[in-house]
Motif scaffolding. Structure first.
Motif: not given
Length: 285
Positions: A210-225
């Motif tokens: 579940g992606l709960s409480a996480v900004r989905p844009k981070l999935l496409g952000t380099p080096n976000s983890g």
């Protein structure tokens, strides 16, 4: 159409105000401020209208019970009553205090059979227990018997009253090996142990993320983890990623827009926002 797997109505009886959440308020202050600027943060009518506008087929509300450790409870009865009052769109997950032993198992049985709740919410950091602790394993066994899904807090928690290690995803292996028919959602999605959680989901076909409480844009952000969630969520785990806003910690509509902006194929995007959660919950349109 969406399913929001993590939402809290703007009502006092759902709010947790104990000191163990103080550091969450620091970490989420900017996103919570964005929510607070919207009418839906304080108005139940606007909250309900927001989900009408988003064509939400289901919204999952979760009880919480950490009486023995943190001294608070969002009762099962409160969640069940809200769901009865506001229709089939809202699905309630129960919570019980695992430190109460057999009484907790009986309470879970009552919450499902009598109150009509449809899952169990486990926040191990609030119970000060790892995911695979024996006190929790007996509850998972009951969930398997009742054929209901479990939401398990996974990854980092920000409470300075507890320990980070309680959310380590490798402990899910014990749970899913012991109960191979149990449907589990690990949310939030495991950071900083994203690779370990991905491995668990690849290994166990009954584990969702579940992606709960996480900004989905981070999935496409380099080096976000978070990049591996996007990589595997487009392929071998495309049917196992589910959306949850975490409202009011994060704005719902902004989160939906950020999923849409990830450039996913239409069928995968539909799965993330709706169909995968429907499979976990065992619901149809």
């Amino acid at each position: 159409m969406i399913i929001d797997f993590a939402s809290r109505p703007p009502l006092a009886e759902f709010k947790v105000q104990t000191s163990h959440m103080d550091n969450y308020r620091r970490v989420y202050r900017h996103s919570e401020s964005a929510v607070a600027s919207q009418e839906s943060a304080s108005s139940l009518a606007s909250y309900l209208e927001m989900y009408d506008r988003l064509q939400a087929s289901r919204v999952v509300l979760k009880a919480r019970d950490a009486r023995s450790t943190m001294g608070f409870r969002v009762p099962n009865e409160t969640v069940a009553q809200f769901c009865r009052n506001h229709g089939s769109r809202f699905i309630g997950f129960a919570a019980v205090d695992p430190h109460l032993g057999g009484d907790a198992v009986a309470e879970l049985d009552h919450a499902v059979r009598e109150l009509g709740l449809a899952g169990l919410n486990v926040q191990g950091f609030e119970h000060m227990l790892p995911i695979n602790d024996p006190k929790l394993m007996v509850l998972y066994e009951k969930c398997a018997e009742l054929q209901i899904p479990v939401n398990i807090h996974c990854g980092l928690n920000f409470s300075l009253s507890s320990k980070v290690i309680y959310g380590h995803p490798l402990a899910l292996d014990d749970v899913l090996t012991a109960f191979p028919t149990l449907r589990v959602c690990a949310s939030p999605p495991g950071w900083p142990w994203i690779n370990e959680l991905v491995a668990m989901a690849w290994r166990h076909p009954n584990l969702w993320i579940g992606l709960s409480a996480v900004r989905p844009k981070l999935l496409g952000t380099p080096n976000s983890g978070y990049e591996q969630l996007l990589h595997y969520g487009r392929s071998v785990l495309k049917e196992r990623i589910i959306f949850g806003s975490g409202f009011p910690m994060i704005p719902v509509e902004r989160s939906v827009d950020e999923v849409l902006a990830l450039g996913l194929p239409e069928d995968i995007c539909r799965g993330w926002l709706h169909d995968n959660a429907a499979a976990l919950l065992g619901v149809t349109m």
